[in-house]
Design a protein around this motif. Structure first.
Motif, mmCIF file in Angstrom:
data_model
loop_
_atom_site.group_PDB
_atom_site.id
_atom_site.type_symbol
_atom_site.label_atom_id
_atom_site.label_comp_id
_atom_site.label_asym_id
_atom_site.label_seq_id
_atom_site.Cartn_x
_atom_site.Cartn_y
_atom_site.Cartn_z
ATOM 1 N N SER A 242 -12.829 -38.774 -99.969
ATOM 2 C CA SER A 242 -11.417 -37.799 -99.503
ATOM 3 C C SER A 242 -11.278 -36.808 -99.154
ATOM 4 O O SER A 242 -10.282 -35.590 -97.971
ATOM 5 N N ASP A 243 -11.707 -35.613 -100.613
ATOM 6 C CA ASP A 243 -11.318 -34.494 -101.144
ATOM 7 C C ASP A 243 -12.380 -33.885 -100.921
ATOM 8 O O ASP A 243 -12.100 -33.556 -102.490
ATOM 9 N N THR A 244 -13.410 -33.338 -100.854
ATOM 10 C CA THR A 244 -14.265 -33.445 -101.780
ATOM 11 C C THR A 244 -14.805 -32.016 -102.353
ATOM 12 O O THR A 244 -14.521 -31.456 -103.479
ATOM 13 N N VAL A 245 -13.776 -30.822 -101.944
ATOM 14 C CA VAL A 245 -13.566 -29.929 -102.618
ATOM 15 C C VAL A 245 -13.176 -29.694 -103.654
ATOM 16 O O VAL A 245 -13.735 -29.353 -105.257
ATOM 17 N N PRO A 246 -11.841 -30.001 -103.971
ATOM 18 C CA PRO A 246 -11.520 -30.625 -105.408
ATOM 19 C C PRO A 246 -12.127 -30.946 -106.413
ATOM 20 O O PRO A 246 -12.410 -30.791 -107.245
ATOM 21 N N HIS A 247 -12.849 -32.548 -105.288
ATOM 22 C CA HIS A 247 -13.397 -33.771 -107.195
ATOM 23 C C HIS A 247 -14.401 -32.650 -107.174
ATOM 24 O O HIS A 247 -15.248 -32.447 -108.255
ATOM 25 N N PHE A 248 -15.460 -32.698 -106.443
ATOM 26 C CA PHE A 248 -16.632 -31.734 -106.408
ATOM 27 C C PHE A 248 -16.230 -30.744 -107.485
ATOM 28 O O PHE A 248 -17.344 -30.325 -108.458
ATOM 29 N N SER A 249 -15.453 -29.831 -107.137
ATOM 30 C CA SER A 249 -15.172 -28.700 -108.393
ATOM 31 C C SER A 249 -15.080 -28.831 -109.304
ATOM 32 O O SER A 249 -15.865 -28.075 -110.743
ATOM 33 N N TYR A 250 -14.221 -29.986 -109.623
ATOM 34 C CA TYR A 250 -14.225 -31.188 -111.050
ATOM 35 C C TYR A 250 -15.349 -31.715 -111.517
ATOM 36 O O TYR A 250 -15.728 -30.857 -112.905
ATOM 37 N N VAL A 251 -15.897 -31.441 -111.198
ATOM 38 C CA VAL A 251 -17.291 -32.026 -111.174
ATOM 39 C C VAL A 251 -18.243 -30.731 -111.742
ATOM 40 O O VAL A 251 -19.711 -31.316 -112.533
ATOM 41 N N ILE A 252 -18.785 -30.256 -111.160
ATOM 42 C CA ILE A 252 -19.719 -28.735 -111.183
ATOM 43 C C ILE A 252 -18.557 -28.197 -111.989
ATOM 44 O O ILE A 252 -19.813 -27.675 -112.792
ATOM 45 N N GLY A 253 -17.673 -27.715 -112.666
ATOM 46 C CA GLY A 253 -17.397 -27.320 -113.095
ATOM 47 C C GLY A 253 -17.193 -28.360 -114.986
ATOM 48 O O GLY A 253 -17.635 -27.179 -115.962
ATOM 49 N N GLU A 254 -17.506 -29.417 -115.204
ATOM 50 C CA GLU A 254 -17.589 -29.929 -115.937
ATOM 51 C C GLU A 254 -19.545 -29.869 -116.125
ATOM 52 O O GLU A 254 -19.644 -29.610 -117.525
ATOM 53 N N LEU A 255 -20.112 -29.226 -115.483
ATOM 54 C CA LEU A 255 -21.788 -29.881 -115.825
ATOM 55 C C LEU A 255 -21.808 -27.983 -116.243
ATOM 56 O O LEU A 255 -21.875 -27.821 -117.305
ATOM 57 N N GLY A 256 -20.205 -27.529 -115.471
ATOM 58 C CA GLY A 256 -21.332 -25.744 -115.694
ATOM 59 C C GLY A 256 -20.943 -25.573 -117.366
ATOM 60 O O GLY A 256 -21.082 -24.621 -118.421
ATOM 61 N N LYS A 257 -19.940 -26.285 -118.138
ATOM 62 C CA LYS A 257 -19.293 -26.563 -119.923
ATOM 63 C C LYS A 257 -21.417 -26.674 -120.236
ATOM 64 O O LYS A 257 -21.132 -26.736 -121.527
ATOM 65 N N ARG A 258 -22.119 -27.664 -119.966
ATOM 66 C CA ARG A 258 -23.289 -28.056 -120.636
ATOM 67 C C ARG A 258 -24.916 -27.853 -121.065
ATOM 68 O O ARG A 258 -25.564 -28.539 -121.476
ATOM 69 N N ASN A 259 -24.206 -26.309 -120.725
ATOM 70 C CA ASN A 259 -25.584 -25.316 -120.875
ATOM 71 C C ASN A 259 -26.959 -25.653 -120.093
ATOM 72 O O ASN A 259 -28.310 -25.735 -120.771
ATOM 73 N N LEU A 260 -26.669 -26.620 -119.021
ATOM 74 C CA LEU A 260 -27.707 -27.384 -118.462
ATOM 75 C C LEU A 260 -29.001 -26.074 -117.866
ATOM 76 O O LEU A 260 -28.372 -25.186 -117.844
ATOM 77 N N ALA A 261 -30.371 -26.904 -117.749
ATOM 78 C CA ALA A 261 -31.297 -25.950 -117.704
ATOM 79 C C ALA A 261 -30.615 -25.164 -115.841
ATOM 80 O O ALA A 261 -30.938 -24.062 -115.747
ATOM 81 N N TYR A 262 -30.680 -26.019 -114.727
ATOM 82 C CA TYR A 262 -29.742 -25.580 -113.620
ATOM 83 C C TYR A 262 -29.158 -26.640 -113.239
ATOM 84 O O TYR A 262 -28.891 -27.644 -113.457
ATOM 85 N N LEU A 263 -28.491 -26.016 -112.013
ATOM 86 C CA LEU A 263 -27.671 -27.304 -110.888
ATOM 87 C C LEU A 263 -28.074 -27.002 -109.882
ATOM 88 O O LEU A 263 -28.670 -25.866 -109.588
ATOM 89 N N HIS A 264 -28.674 -28.317 -109.180
ATOM 90 C CA HIS A 264 -29.140 -27.841 -108.071
ATOM 91 C C HIS A 264 -28.512 -28.800 -106.924
ATOM 92 O O HIS A 264 -28.063 -29.646 -106.814
ATOM 93 N N LEU A 265 -27.955 -27.683 -105.771
ATOM 94 C CA LEU A 265 -27.145 -28.066 -104.664
ATOM 95 C C LEU A 265 -27.784 -28.206 -103.489
ATOM 96 O O LEU A 265 -28.511 -27.302 -102.495
ATOM 97 N N ILE A 266 -27.827 -29.264 -102.606
ATOM 98 C CA ILE A 266 -27.900 -29.209 -101.203
ATOM 99 C C ILE A 266 -27.065 -29.066 -100.331
ATOM 100 O O ILE A 266 -25.466 -29.471 -100.156
ATOM 101 N N GLU A 267 -27.446 -27.959 -99.628
ATOM 102 C CA GLU A 267 -26.279 -28.158 -97.818
ATOM 103 C C GLU A 267 -26.228 -29.318 -97.411
ATOM 104 O O GLU A 267 -27.185 -29.889 -97.135
ATOM 105 N N PRO A 268 -25.164 -28.987 -96.871
ATOM 106 C CA PRO A 268 -24.597 -30.120 -95.535
ATOM 107 C C PRO A 268 -25.471 -30.668 -95.020
ATOM 108 O O PRO A 268 -25.689 -31.855 -94.427
#
Length: 374
Positions: A242-268
């Protein structure tokens, strides 16, 4: 066109990549009985070992996690041994390979479960369209069984064990598949998650399962060998939010706190259906929308040409670019890009299932061409 920017090395957590041309996960449906990778798969991946990083095809974390015919698993000793032959072949070329791990959730069928039980999902909502059974027969998707709250630690445990198994099989890390309509994506998006417990409702609750999986895997193999793939604005498998940008902004922000090897985003454009009918999705650029929220390395994927990849990195939208169909058809893709050589066309008819044709028989550049352009 200068391609130098694609050939700069970079650090991906525990891994050092010699360049930024990545082979993403590509479903090929060629595993043997029991989801065991075959010898031909070792040949296939070794042929493409010039990639800066290889990410394997989506691999099931459990029997319940299967959802396509002839996809591999990483939950039995035989599967681990089959994958060890693959990683040995790639490492013999001096290259890096990570395993993408997945649970298909509602995008499955009862025929994959030995007891005939229904596929599972966050909520009892069937996806549209048809499922493929293990025999490649198409049948309507079933209404899945909603997972009970008490079952979710077992899902997390299966992901965690699969990561340990991946390291035992010789993989350099794992990529958690949280995209393209599979189980973790089903939990993230409120069109498929109607739960009323602590895993539903708010985005904080809907992201809980993904973050528990990430933290569980990081605890056993290290955050610097753990990565996540997401597809904001994607609607494969009938998903919607219902609200993609705010919702995924939260998810990606949380992932950004975890020092992961990388994030992989697929374009629409590569994770949605009917783009021409949805201008908001068609105009979305996930790399541009979310890059600032993730401080670690970022891979962008989805229908990229060489020019588009160069532009994305130059603009600071990503650190590396994944080229899917181009890597299927061109085992020596980095050499071709560096040399400005012609690309083999992709034959879609051989993409899913089959034998060596369209799998290991795509031609490479003549040896003398490779030598003169390195």
């Amino acid at each position: 066109m200068s391609t130098d920017i694609l050939f700069a090395p970079l650090q991906f957590g525990a891994l050092v990549l010699p360049h930024r041309i990545v082979m993403p996960a590509l479903t090929r449906m060629r595993a043997g009985p029991g989801g065991v990778p075959r010898a031909i798969s070792a040949e296939y991946y070794a042929q493409r070992a010039s990639a800066g990083l290889i990410i394997t095809e989506a691999t099931a974390i459990s029997i319940q996690g299967h959802g396509y015919p002839q996809i591999p698993g990483i939950h039995t000793a035989e599967q681990i041994a089959g994958w060890r032959a693959v990683t040995d072949a790639v490492h013999a070329c001096g290259e890096r390979i990570v395993l993408q791990i997945v649970h298909h959730g509602r995008w499955s069928h009862s025929s994959y479960n030995p007891d005939g039980s229904l596929p599972v999902a966050p909520s009892a909502i069937a996806p549209p369209g048809n499922a493929y059974t293990p025999s490649f027969t198409q049948v309507p998707y079933e209404v899945p069984r909603a997972l009970e709250t008490k079952e979710l630690p077992e899902i997390v445990g299966s992901f965690r064990q699969s990561a340990k198994n991946a390291r035992e099989a010789g993989f350099d890390g794992v990529e958690i598949h949280g995209a393209n309509g599979f189980l973790l994506d089903q939990f993230l998006q409120d069109g498929s998650n109607h739960r009323t417990d602590t895993y539903g409702g708010t985005i904080e609750n809907r992201a809980r399962l993904l973050l528990e999986v990430v933290d569980g895997i990081s605890a056993v193999i290290g955050a610097d060998r753990t990565a996540v793939r997401l597809s904001p604005h994607g609607n494969l498998g009938g998903l919607s939010d219902s609200d993609t940008v705010p919702h995924f902004s939260y998810v990606i922000g949380e992932l950004g706190k975890r020092n992961l090897a990388y994030l992989h985003l697929i374009e629409p454009r590569a994770s949605s259906i009917g783009l021409a009918d949805d201008a908001s999705v068609d105009s979305a650029n996930n790399a541009a929308l979310f890059r600032h929220l993730f401080t670690g390395p970022l891979i962008t994927a989805g229908g990229y040409t060489t020019r588009m990849g160069i532009d994305a990195i130059a603009a600071g939208l990503a650190d590396a670019v994944a080229f899917g169909r181009m890597f299927i058809a061109n085992p020596d893709l980095p050499e071709r890009i560096r040399a400005g050589a012609p690309l083999n066309p992709f034959d879609r008819s051989t993409a899913y299932g089959g034998d060596a044709h369209g799998y290991t028989d795509y031609p490479t550049l003549p040896l003398q061409h490779e030598v003169t352009t390195v």
